[in-house]
Enzyme design. Structure first.
Site, PDB file in Angstrom:
ATOM      1  N   HIS A   1      42.638  38.090  26.939  1.00 27.97           N
ATOM      2  CA  HIS A   1      41.535  37.404  27.625  1.00 27.97           C
ATOM      3  C   HIS A   1      40.352  37.212  26.673  1.00 27.97           C
ATOM      4  CE1 HIS A   1      43.934  39.529  30.733  1.00 27.97           C
ATOM      5  NE2 HIS A   1      43.861  38.340  31.306  1.00 27.97           N
TER       6      HIS A   1
ATOM      7  N   SER B   1      45.754  35.275  35.100  1.00 33.98           N
ATOM      8  CA  SER B   1      44.420  35.757  34.764  1.00 33.98           C
ATOM      9  C   SER B   1      43.698  34.865  33.749  1.00 33.98           C
ATOM     10  CB  SER B   1      44.496  37.183  34.222  1.00 33.98           C
ATOM     11  OG  SER B   1      45.360  37.259  33.105  1.00 33.98           O
TER      12      SER B   1
ATOM     13  N   ASP C   1      42.137  44.701  24.763  1.00 31.92           N
ATOM     14  CA  ASP C   1      42.488  43.441  25.417  1.00 31.92           C
ATOM     15  C   ASP C   1      42.331  42.331  24.383  1.00 31.92           C
ATOM     16  OD1 ASP C   1      42.795  41.132  26.856  1.00 31.92           O
ATOM     17  OD2 ASP C   1      41.288  41.592  28.380  1.00 31.92           O
TER      18      ASP C   1
END
Length: 452
Positions: free
Chosen positions: A422, A152, A419
């Site tokens: 990311h 990702s 998160d």
């Protein structure tokens, strides 16, 4: 009667010694002033020992900044620098102008109230990193296929690039496949350029954990076999950006060889597997080595393929959880870490070191093969070394804003997942693509590096 002068006083030894000392002291001081080296040389070994002990006991941010060889350092060592506040120029796109942002990274649209994280610019030491020029980038990939391969984080960098490029040309999605559209391709028709993403979280052959396959908590990795999902199409790629890392932290069982011999595992004993615990650093190295060897070997075997390829390894991007990621761990920073404020984690240093070392090893393998076949080099392999600049940006993650308006209706922080892996779009990861553009310029022989 004659008068004679009195006889001189008897000679005094005591006076002679006194006069000698008065004469010698200035001479001694004069000598020591202009010839101090013997004294310094006696002290030097002790100083060196102290410095060596200090360098062994402390892992500082500067230790991971080594001037890389290859196309980046011909013009500028972009790895070494600092984040500087720049309120004059913000990002060239925002969360509403770009339609390709993954929902979880659209921090502005999800209600993140602070915007300071958008106004920091990476400043390399001794040179200037030019602002991203989307038209120039599209010209650099004209008639080419640029592919991001990995997990990702590869997708995060891809989506950053699409947003940057969409400010001048609209990408058309021309292919999608796989769960969650893990294999996609966009075309910039005006430039006859394609940009793709290939999901391959290990780069080598792997089976992701699946209850249906009897792997409820564990991945299976075959560390000496490249993932054919990208490797089978390698001949059609002009620029390949590999980006992996975080999936190697997950529990897994590792296999090697045609007989699929079990090498060991990572965090598997608690589920009843009787394999040796071997961690993941060596496995990560084997995966990167296998990947780059596959690129070199397939290029060497394809005699009919005469186009030049650029292979880029984006180094490990650290996470910034304060606390456990699955127990309300958060990343509440509002500005970058200052130099010396926080030491880089050992794991981040090791992951980055492994990737840089394997890139250098692949370059040597490529050079030997080139000399053996007496051919010009058809593959360029480089590290896009972002680990240190990423580590300093604990403020650039979505945090709780991976969800839209997470604190609506009185929800408290401890109940919201964060998160901290990311990056917000726009955000720090746009800088990765600024540097990628400079690599492409040099690769194409049009380096526009600007000295300060």
């Amino acid at each position: 009667m004659k008068h004679h002068p009195p006889p001189p006083p008897p000679f005094s030894i005591k006076k002679l010694i006194t006069w000698a000392l008065y004469a010698l002291i200035p001479l001694l001081l004069f000598h020591l002033y202009f010839h101090p080296l013997p004294l310094q040389q006696q002290q030097q070994p002790q100083q060196q020992q102290q410095q060596q002990k200090k360098s062994i006991s402390v892992i500082s941010s500067q230790e991971v900044v080594k001037k890389t060889t290859g196309i980046i350092s011909r013009s500028c060592n972009y790895t070494d620098g600092r984040w500087v506040l720049d309120n004059q120029q913000g990002p060239i796109y925002n969360g509403t102008s770009c339609s390709t942002i993954k929902d979880g990274q659209n921090c502005m649209a999800h209600g993140r109230p602070d915007t300071g994280y958008l106004h920091w610019r990476w400043q390399p030491r001794g040179c200037k990193l030019p602002r991203f020029n989307p038209s120039a980038f599209l010209n650099l990939i004209k008639n080419k296929h640029l592919v991001f391969v990995g997990d990702s984080m590869a997708r995060n960098q891809l989506e950053s690039l699409l947003c940057l490029l969409s400010t001048v040309s609209t990408p058309e999605l021309v292919y999608r496949d796989g769960e969650e559209n893990k294999f996609r391709r966009w075309s910039f028709h005006e430039y006859k350029a394609n940009v793709s993403v290939f999901w391959s979280p290990f780069l080598v052959k792997g089976v992701e954990k699946s209850a249906a396959l009897g792997l409820k908590n564990h991945n299976k990795l075959y560390v000496d076999v490249a993932d054919e999902r990208w490797a089978s199409e390698l001949h059609g790629f002009d620029i390949i950006v590999f980006s992996i890392g975080h999936w190697f932290l997950h529990p897994a069982i590792y296999f090697e060889g045609q007989e699929e011999r079990v090498l060991g595992c990572h965090h598997c004993r608690e589920d009843g597997f009787n394999h040796s615990e071997i961690g993941f650093f060596d496995v990560f190295r084997k995966a990167v080595k296998t990947t780059l060897h596959e690129v070199v070997e397939r290029k060497a075997m394809d005699d009919g393929d005469d186009h030049h390829q650029l292979v880029v390894v984006t180094t490990f991007s650290p996470a910034h959880f304060e606390g456990e990621w699955d127990k309300a761990g958060a990343c509440p920073k509002k500005e970058p870490y200052k130099e010396g404020e926080r030491a880089m984690e050992y794991m981040d240093v090791e992951m980055r070191r492994i990737e840089v070392e394997e890139v250098e090893a692949a370059k040597k393998e490529l050079l030997l093969l080139q000399e053996k076949k007496k051919e010009k080099k058809m593959v360029e392999i480089e590290a896009l070394d972002v680990t240190r600049m990423a580590w300093m940006r604990g403020d650039g993650h979505p945090g709780p804003y991976m969800h839209a308006f997470p604190f609506a209706n009185g929800v408290v922080q401890e109940r919201v997942q964060n998160d901290c892996v990311h990056w917000c779009l726009p955000g720090p990861i746009d800088t990765w693509n600024q540097i990628l553009m400079q690599m492409l310029k040099t690769w194409n022989g049009r380096d526009q590096q600007q000295p300060l």
